[in-house]
Design a protein around this motif. Structure first.
Motif, PDB file in Angstrom:
ATOM      1  N   LEU A  71       0.825  -1.207   0.000  1.00  0.00           N
ATOM      2  CA  LEU A  71       0.000   0.000   0.000  1.00  0.00           C
ATOM      3  C   LEU A  71       0.859   1.258   0.000  1.00  0.00           C
ATOM      4  O   LEU A  71       0.503   2.254  -0.629  1.00  0.00           O
ATOM      5  N   SER A  72       2.000   1.219   0.668  1.00  0.00           N
ATOM      6  CA  SER A  72       2.862   2.404   0.716  1.00  0.00           C
ATOM      7  C   SER A  72       3.538   2.672  -0.624  1.00  0.00           C
ATOM      8  O   SER A  72       3.955   3.793  -0.891  1.00  0.00           O
ATOM      9  N   ALA A  76      -3.166   7.209   1.307  1.00  0.00           N
ATOM     10  CA  ALA A  76      -2.856   6.147   2.262  1.00  0.00           C
ATOM     11  C   ALA A  76      -1.362   5.875   2.387  1.00  0.00           C
ATOM     12  O   ALA A  76      -0.932   5.206   3.319  1.00  0.00           O
ATOM     13  N   TRP A 115       0.313   7.292   5.882  1.00  0.00           N
ATOM     14  CA  TRP A 115       0.082   6.536   7.113  1.00  0.00           C
ATOM     15  C   TRP A 115       0.565   5.099   6.998  1.00  0.00           C
ATOM     16  O   TRP A 115       0.951   4.499   7.992  1.00  0.00           O
ATOM     17  N   ALA A 116       0.570   4.529   5.774  1.00  0.00           N
ATOM     18  CA  ALA A 116       1.095   3.166   5.610  1.00  0.00           C
ATOM     19  C   ALA A 116       2.598   3.133   5.871  1.00  0.00           C
ATOM     20  O   ALA A 116       3.110   2.193   6.475  1.00  0.00           O
TER      21      ALA A 116
END
Length: 106
Positions: A39-40, A46, A49-50
């Motif tokens: 996800l990062s 997102a 925060w990932a």
């Protein structure tokens, strides 16, 4: 008594009762960690925060491994007869009025 005889007498739920939660923590933490890494790398809102959470996700598998090691030591002590956990039938560890070793309900 040899090692193979020790595990033959174990109830099928014995290892699930004792090692289920630690392995759920290990596998769940690894899946969550890999998911956050993927996800990062995607970009977007997102990503921030990932990237912030992903280094802390190593704590979940580490806690699961420590819990598994503790429970394996308890199993070893129980097999030797040196564990005093409070179960009236087998001296195993009582968790919420149920023995984690023999399944006896008090």
């Amino acid at each position: 008594m040899c090692a193979s005889q020790l595990f033959e007498r174990a109830h099928p739920m014995f290892f699930i009762r004792n090692l289920g939660l630690p392995f759920i923590l290990i596998v769940g933490g690894m899946v969550a960690m890999f998911g956050l890494v993927l996800l990062s790398q995607q970009g977007g809102a997102a990503t921030v925060w990932a990237k912030a959470i992903s280094p802390w996700m190593i704590l979940l598998p580490a806690f699961g491994a420590a819990l598994a090691a503790r429970r394996l030591v308890q199993i070893w002590q129980w097999r030797r007869g040196t564990l005093n956990g409070g179960c009236p039938s087998c001296t195993g560890v009582m968790v919420r009025r149920r023995c984690r070793m023999c399944g006896h309900y008090d």
